[in-house]
Design a protein around this motif. Structure first.
Motif, short mmCIF file in Angstrom:
data_model
loop_
_atom_site.label_atom_id
_atom_site.label_comp_id
_atom_site.label_asym_id
_atom_site.label_seq_id
_atom_site.Cartn_x
_atom_site.Cartn_y
_atom_site.Cartn_z
N ILE A 102 -16.00 23.83 27.61
CA ILE A 102 -14.85 23.03 28.04
C ILE A 102 -15.28 21.57 28.16
CG2 ILE A 102 -13.03 22.74 29.75
CD1 ILE A 102 -12.99 25.47 28.41
N PRO A 103 -14.72 20.67 27.37
CA PRO A 103 -15.10 19.25 27.44
C PRO A 103 -14.87 18.67 28.84
CG PRO A 103 -13.75 19.67 25.50
CD PRO A 103 -13.69 20.90 26.33
N SER A 104 -15.82 17.89 29.30
CA SER A 104 -15.72 17.32 30.65
C SER A 104 -14.47 16.47 30.82
CB SER A 104 -16.96 16.49 30.96
OG SER A 104 -18.10 17.31 31.03
N ARG A 105 -14.08 15.75 29.76
CA ARG A 105 -12.89 14.90 29.86
C ARG A 105 -11.63 15.73 30.04
NH1 ARG A 105 -12.78 10.89 24.92
NH2 ARG A 105 -10.80 10.35 25.91
N PHE A 106 -11.57 16.88 29.39
CA PHE A 106 -10.42 17.77 29.56
C PHE A 106 -10.44 18.40 30.95
CE2 PHE A 106 -8.55 22.11 28.97
CZ PHE A 106 -7.23 21.69 28.93
N LEU A 107 -11.62 18.81 31.41
CA LEU A 107 -11.74 19.36 32.75
C LEU A 107 -11.27 18.35 33.79
CD1 LEU A 107 -12.85 21.85 34.35
CD2 LEU A 107 -15.01 20.62 34.51
N GLN A 108 -11.68 17.11 33.64
CA GLN A 108 -11.27 16.05 34.56
C GLN A 108 -9.76 15.85 34.52
OE1 GLN A 108 -13.38 12.39 34.04
NE2 GLN A 108 -12.05 11.22 35.40
N GLN A 109 -9.19 15.90 33.33
CA GLN A 109 -7.74 15.72 33.19
C GLN A 109 -6.98 16.80 33.95
OE1 GLN A 109 -6.21 15.18 29.13
NE2 GLN A 109 -4.64 16.71 29.62
N VAL A 110 -7.42 18.06 33.83
CA VAL A 110 -6.74 19.16 34.52
C VAL A 110 -6.90 19.02 36.03
CG1 VAL A 110 -6.66 21.65 34.85
CG2 VAL A 110 -6.97 20.72 32.56
N VAL A 111 -8.10 18.65 36.47
CA VAL A 111 -8.34 18.47 37.90
C VAL A 111 -7.40 17.39 38.47
CG1 VAL A 111 -9.99 17.59 39.60
CG2 VAL A 111 -10.71 19.27 37.92
N LEU A 117 -6.81 15.94 42.39
CA LEU A 117 -8.09 15.62 42.99
C LEU A 117 -8.94 14.86 41.96
CD1 LEU A 117 -9.02 19.08 44.60
CD2 LEU A 117 -8.32 17.03 45.84
N ASN A 118 -10.02 14.26 42.44
CA ASN A 118 -11.01 13.69 41.53
C ASN A 118 -12.02 14.76 41.18
OD1 ASN A 118 -9.93 11.06 41.62
ND2 ASN A 118 -10.96 10.68 43.59
N LEU A 119 -12.56 14.70 39.96
CA LEU A 119 -13.49 15.73 39.50
C LEU A 119 -14.71 15.82 40.40
CD1 LEU A 119 -14.12 17.85 37.38
CD2 LEU A 119 -15.16 16.06 35.97
N ASP A 120 -15.17 14.68 40.96
CA ASP A 120 -16.37 14.72 41.80
C ASP A 120 -16.14 15.44 43.13
OD1 ASP A 120 -14.82 12.85 43.10
OD2 ASP A 120 -16.17 11.16 42.76
N ARG A 121 -14.88 15.78 43.42
CA ARG A 121 -14.57 16.54 44.64
C ARG A 121 -14.42 18.03 44.36
NH1 ARG A 121 -9.63 14.28 47.74
NH2 ARG A 121 -10.31 15.97 49.12
N VAL A 122 -14.55 18.42 43.11
CA VAL A 122 -14.41 19.84 42.74
C VAL A 122 -15.72 20.28 42.09
CG1 VAL A 122 -13.16 21.52 41.34
CG2 VAL A 122 -11.93 19.61 42.40
N ALA A 163 -4.31 26.96 31.04
CA ALA A 163 -4.27 28.08 31.98
C ALA A 163 -5.68 28.57 32.31
CB ALA A 163 -3.43 29.22 31.39
N LEU A 164 -6.56 28.58 31.31
CA LEU A 164 -7.94 29.01 31.52
C LEU A 164 -8.63 28.13 32.55
CD1 LEU A 164 -10.32 30.86 30.40
CD2 LEU A 164 -10.86 28.93 28.91
N VAL A 165 -8.51 26.82 32.41
CA VAL A 165 -9.20 25.89 33.31
C VAL A 165 -8.60 25.94 34.71
CG1 VAL A 165 -9.69 23.46 33.76
CG2 VAL A 165 -9.99 24.38 31.47
N VAL A 166 -7.28 26.02 34.83
CA VAL A 166 -6.65 26.09 36.15
C VAL A 166 -7.11 27.34 36.89
CG1 VAL A 166 -4.47 26.44 37.36
CG2 VAL A 166 -4.64 24.68 35.60
N ASN A 167 -7.14 28.48 36.20
CA ASN A 167 -7.60 29.73 36.83
C ASN A 167 -9.08 29.67 37.18
OD1 ASN A 167 -5.55 32.21 36.85
ND2 ASN A 167 -5.05 30.91 35.10
N LEU A 168 -9.89 29.06 36.33
CA LEU A 168 -11.31 28.94 36.62
C LEU A 168 -11.55 28.09 37.86
CD1 LEU A 168 -14.24 28.55 34.23
CD2 LEU A 168 -13.94 26.77 35.93
N LEU A 169 -10.87 26.94 37.95
CA LEU A 169 -11.04 26.06 39.11
C LEU A 169 -10.56 26.72 40.39
CD1 LEU A 169 -9.90 22.71 37.47
CD2 LEU A 169 -12.23 23.33 38.13
#
Length: 290
Positions: A102-111, A117-122, A163-169
């Protein structure tokens, strides 16, 4: 935003399937069959999820950062390695697995969009040998799409990876994030804009980001709001409208089936026939003659 073009560094073996050439921007997906063995990895820039596909249980020795695990992996077991953490493994026996990056930029976007939230808080937790039916189902759907060379299109893949990233987080982060929910669906004006856009672009590979931007909501929220309004997911609606357009062309033109397939956004005659028959119960040829 593009997935890194470097394939899974842990493997000397080539993947039996890979999304590298499918232009998927939200995930790199690869399927491997490996003989006994293993390796030590440098820290990956992106989060990695591995789903065991092996039909026979086999023992794996693993390390993620300073954490160690020895387990008998079964089909459906998950391993999650957060970005920036070195890892390693040693498998006893043949290994068959699905590798999702999962690309970090996409992960940050979903967060930011879905969790506000900011990615550094998750912080995603390093995880060995976990069972999660929802994540497994989403990965299996992506695997099926990988085997079909991405025939269902970007909208389908991007909806699944959101959906995958939201469920993972939700299930594997130290901060249990609150996923913002919206009552109701899209307003009438926004719904008309989105459906008009879809119907004007049936021959194109529509992106989830484009629809979400048009509606003025995040990608993560868009699919849920659209389904609440229409009773169908964006991808299901798109497929339905492509079939409806194909019906009109079959009855009112002399275009060939291949021409109609391409005009309606299907990537091949066989894909067109399969989806048309699934929705109508008839092949395009039979519908035209009916």
């Amino acid at each position: 935003m593009a997935v890194s073009q470097s394939s899974n560094a842990q493997n000397s073996e080539s993947p039996i399937f890979s999304s590298l050439n499918l232009d998927w921007e939200t995930i790199l997906l690869e399927e491997y069959r490996q003989p006994s063995g293993g390796t030590t990895l440098a820290a990956e820039a992106d989060l990695v999820i591995v789903l065991s596909l092996s039909t026979q249980p086999h023992r794996i020795y693993q390390q993620i950062g300073d954490r160690h695990h020895i387990g008998l992996y079964h089909q459906g077991d998950l391993c999650i390695t957060p970005s920036g953490i070195p890892s390693g493994y040693q498998a006893e026996g043949d290994d068959h697995y699905l590798y999702a990056q999962i690309p970090s930029r996409f992960l940050q976007q979903v967060v930011e969009e879905a969790l506000e939230l900011n990615l550094d808080r998750v912080e995603v937790v390093p995880t060995f040998q976990s069972r999660n039916p929802q994540l497994e189902q989403l990965l299996r759907l992506l695997q099926a799409e990988l085997h079909q060379d991405g025939r269902m299109g970007r909208l389908y893949v991007e909806s699944l990876t959101n959906a995958l990233v939201v469920n993972l987080l939700r299930d594997y982060s130290t901060t249990q994030p609150h996923i913002t929910q919206y009552d109701g669906g899209l307003g009438d004006r926004k719904l008309l804009q989105v459906t008009h856009y879809i119907n004007e672009a049936l021959d194109q590979d529509i992106k989830l980001a484009d629809l979400a931007q048009l509606a003025g909501v995040s990608q993560s929220h868009f699919s849920r709001l659209f389904k609440r309004s229409m009773g169908l997911s964006p991808h299901q609606y798109l497929l339905q409208q492509r079939v409806e357009r194909a019906k009109q062309l079959l009855k009112n033109t002399n275009q060939s089936l291949v021409e109609i397939a391409l005009a309606c956004g299907f990537d091949s005659h066989s894909h067109f026939t399969r989806q048309f028959r699934h929705i109508t119960g008839l092949t395009p040829k039979a519908y035209r003659a009916h």
